[in-house]
Scaffold this motif. Structure first.
Motif, PDB file in Angstrom:
ATOM      1  N   GLU A 128       0.823   8.371   3.702  1.00 12.33           N
ATOM      2  CA  GLU A 128       2.069   7.609   3.701  1.00 12.33           C
ATOM      3  C   GLU A 128       3.039   8.145   2.645  1.00 12.33           C
ATOM      4  N   ARG A 186       9.428   3.867  16.504  1.00  5.27           N
ATOM      5  CA  ARG A 186       9.370   2.402  16.547  1.00  5.27           C
ATOM      6  C   ARG A 186       9.245   1.861  17.964  1.00  5.27           C
ATOM      7  N   GLN A 189       7.052   3.013  20.046  1.00  2.33           N
ATOM      8  CA  GLN A 189       5.669   3.373  20.381  1.00  2.33           C
ATOM      9  C   GLN A 189       5.600   4.658  21.217  1.00  2.33           C
ATOM     10  N   ILE A 228      -1.233   0.787  17.673  1.00  2.00           N
ATOM     11  CA  ILE A 228       0.144   1.133  17.302  1.00  2.00           C
ATOM     12  C   ILE A 228       0.968  -0.127  17.075  1.00  2.00           C
ATOM     13  N   ALA A 255       0.214  -1.622  13.736  1.00  2.00           N
ATOM     14  CA  ALA A 255       0.769  -0.837  12.635  1.00  2.00           C
ATOM     15  C   ALA A 255       2.272  -1.064  12.509  1.00  2.00           C
ATOM     16  N   LEU A 256       2.993  -1.192  13.630  1.00  2.00           N
ATOM     17  CA  LEU A 256       4.432  -1.438  13.580  1.00  2.00           C
ATOM     18  C   LEU A 256       4.761  -2.801  12.981  1.00  2.00           C
ATOM     19  N   ALA A 284      -4.275   4.000  12.108  1.00  2.00           N
ATOM     20  CA  ALA A 284      -2.796   3.965  12.222  1.00  2.00           C
ATOM     21  C   ALA A 284      -2.194   3.407  10.935  1.00  2.00           C
ATOM     22  N   PRO A 335       1.490   2.302   9.022  1.00  2.00           N
ATOM     23  CA  PRO A 335       2.935   2.047   9.187  1.00  2.00           C
ATOM     24  C   PRO A 335       3.733   2.842   8.159  1.00  2.00           C
ATOM     25  N   ASN A 384       9.787  -0.632   9.480  1.00  2.00           N
ATOM     26  CA  ASN A 384       8.724   0.204  10.025  1.00  2.00           C
ATOM     27  C   ASN A 384       9.310   1.093  11.124  1.00  2.00           C
ATOM     28  N   VAL A 395       4.977   5.362  13.006  1.00  2.00           N
ATOM     29  CA  VAL A 395       3.533   5.113  12.822  1.00  2.00           C
ATOM     30  C   VAL A 395       2.853   6.467  12.751  1.00  2.00           C
ATOM     31  N   GLU A 453      -0.700   8.260  12.715  1.00  2.00           N
ATOM     32  CA  GLU A 453      -2.088   7.993  13.110  1.00  2.00           C
ATOM     33  C   GLU A 453      -2.903   9.276  12.996  1.00  2.00           C
TER      34      GLU A 453
END
Length: 469
Positions: free
Chosen positions: A43, A85, A87, A111, A114-115, A132, A134, A142, A145, A147
């Motif tokens: 991140e 955002r 997906q 997903i 995570a969002l 996953a 964010p 957010n 994502v 992953e």
């Protein structure tokens, strides 16, 4: 012993299952912590890409955020994905190589979670972990994502090895504790059973030496029992000898009293009251004579060895029939019906005279404690390797709590005052029967009658035949 061993094994199995569950739980806690640390580093790297993008944008340069992030993080895992955002998959790298137009397996719930700002992961059956993360933009929204996919099959392999070691160790420990328990039980329960047998023999006045080559508490207990048995045996022998001596000393003066009482009774012709008194003296003298004779008989049994009483092959059924015929007149005088059920021949090895005395004593008791109009039934039977005589009456019966004591010397039941007795009759019968390797069994219910059984081994049914003279 098996009961406790079963629960020990069950408890051990529960512990093993609990430990196995704990290994799974804490192992996943560990791997989850590692993945979260990796996710935090990823991140930070992604947010640095976003910061560079904002600086480039301010300078009028256009950069591709997913492409830049993928170049930076493509070696983070077996697979690396980036979603926007909406997906939508906007970046994919497999084994450190960026792949265009790929169609990987996507877990939408991973997903979506995570969002919403949460770390989310899923483990597949092929031992792949999809983690996953964010990614927030400068406005704390957010936007992406990230992953990564980790192959954690090595983790399951380690767990399987740990379980194998655990179960092999548990199996070995279980075998060890089983044999240890059996060994301890054998060395603990065997002497306890031996001591229990010794106390049981003591209760039957069989004072055999108690010997145990042990220096622990059980050995001390055995020594204490042995000393107690010796003291009890000395006391009982002294008591028996005292009764025997007193009986012998009383027999001569009692014979004189009985003779003078009989003379006075026969010679007194004038005064009826004196004649009644003399008659009472004769009856009481006769009663005391019978009591002393019984005491002397018991004393003889106490001193008699196995070689002092002759035994011979005897038909118990015929013997019971003959004794019952002799007792029939006494039963009829009291209005009692004496029934003898014919039985097949039952040959035993006994002293016929003494066994006749025992049977007659039991029939006499049945008549003595029964009312007119009732029945006394004598039945002989054979069961397995035993011959049995049952004398069953419809008399006053015995209280349940007194049944174990009625064969003791001088003991009389609380409701036995309806007839005269010394409390020695059943004791003599018990001694006679036991001298013949048999047993006397008393069954009774107060108010409903009593059944006394003489149980003897059939002739030749045991290898060692005790010779009683």
């Amino acid at each position: 012993m098996l009961y406790y061993l079963f629960f020990s094994v069950l408890s051990f199995a529960i512990i093993i299952i609990s430990v196995n569950k704990a290994i799974d739980y804490f192992s996943f806690i560990t791997i989850e912590k590692q993945m979260m640390e990796k996710a935090d580093l990823s991140e930070l790297s992604f947010r640095e890409v976003l910061a560079n993008h904002e600086r480039s944008k301010a300078e009028g340069q256009v950069t591709n955020v997913p492409r830049s992030a993928l170049e930076t993080l493509k070696a983070t895992g077996k697979e690396v994905r980036i979603y926007d955002r909406n997906q939508k998959l906007v970046g994919l790298a497999v084994n450190g190589i960026i792949v265009k137009d790929g169609h990987p397996l996507i877990f939408k719930d991973n997903i979506e979670n995570a969002l919403q700002g949460n770390y989310s992961y899923k483990v597949t059956d092929s031992k792949l972990l999809y983690f996953a993360v964010p990614i927030q933009d400068m406005y704390y929204q957010n936007s992406y994502v990230f992953e990564f996919v980790e192959d954690i099959s090595y983790f399951y392999a380690i767990l399987d090895q740990i379980r194998s070691i655990l179960f092999v160790g548990a199996g070995g420990f279980l075998v060890l504790i089983t044999f240890s328990s059996l060994f301890i039980a054998r060395n603990t329960t065997k002497p306890i059973i031996y001591l229990l047998g010794a106390t049981e023999k003591f209760s039957n006045q069989q004072f055999q030496p108690v010997t145990m080559n042990r220096k622990d508490e059980l050995g001390m207990l055995a020594d204490g029992l042995n000393r107690m048995g010796i003291q009890l045996n000395h006391y009982i022998q002294y008591q028996k000898q005292f009764v025997s001596n007193v009986s012998h000393e009383l027999k001569t003066p009692l014979a004189a009293i009985r003779g003078f009482s009989q003379y006075l009774h026969e010679e007194e012709k004038k005064d009826p009251e004196l004649q009644k008194i003399y008659s009472h003296l004769v009856q009481e003298s006769d009663r005391l004579t019978r009591l002393i004779d019984e005491l002397l008989l018991l004393s003889r049994f106490d001193k008699a060895g196995p070689e002092e009483i002759d035994t011979e092959r005897t038909d118990l059924s015929e013997l019971a029939h003959r004794v019952a015929a002799e007792m029939r007149l006494k039963a009829e005088d009291k209005g009692i019906t004496l029934e003898v059920k014919p039985g097949k021949a039952a040959f035993v090895e006994v002293n016929p005279l003494l066994m006749s005395h025992a049977i007659a004593n039991l029939i006499d008791n049945a008549i003595k404690y029964s009312d007119a109009g009732t029945r006394v039934r004598i039945e002989t039977s054979v069961r397995q390797k035993e011959a049995v005589i049952q004398i069953r009456d419809q008399g006053i019966g015995i209280n349940e709590d007194e049944i174990p004591r009625v064969q003791e010397r001088f003991y009389r039941a609380r409701n036995a005052n309806s007839a005269k007795g010394s409390g020695l009759g059943l004791s003599i019968c018990k001694e006679i029967v036991e001298k013949c390797n048999g047993s006397l069994v008393v069954e009774s219910e107060k108010g409903s009658g009593t059944t006394v059984s003489i149980v003897l081994p059939l002739f030749g049914s045991y290898k060692t035949v005790t010779r009683l003279l």
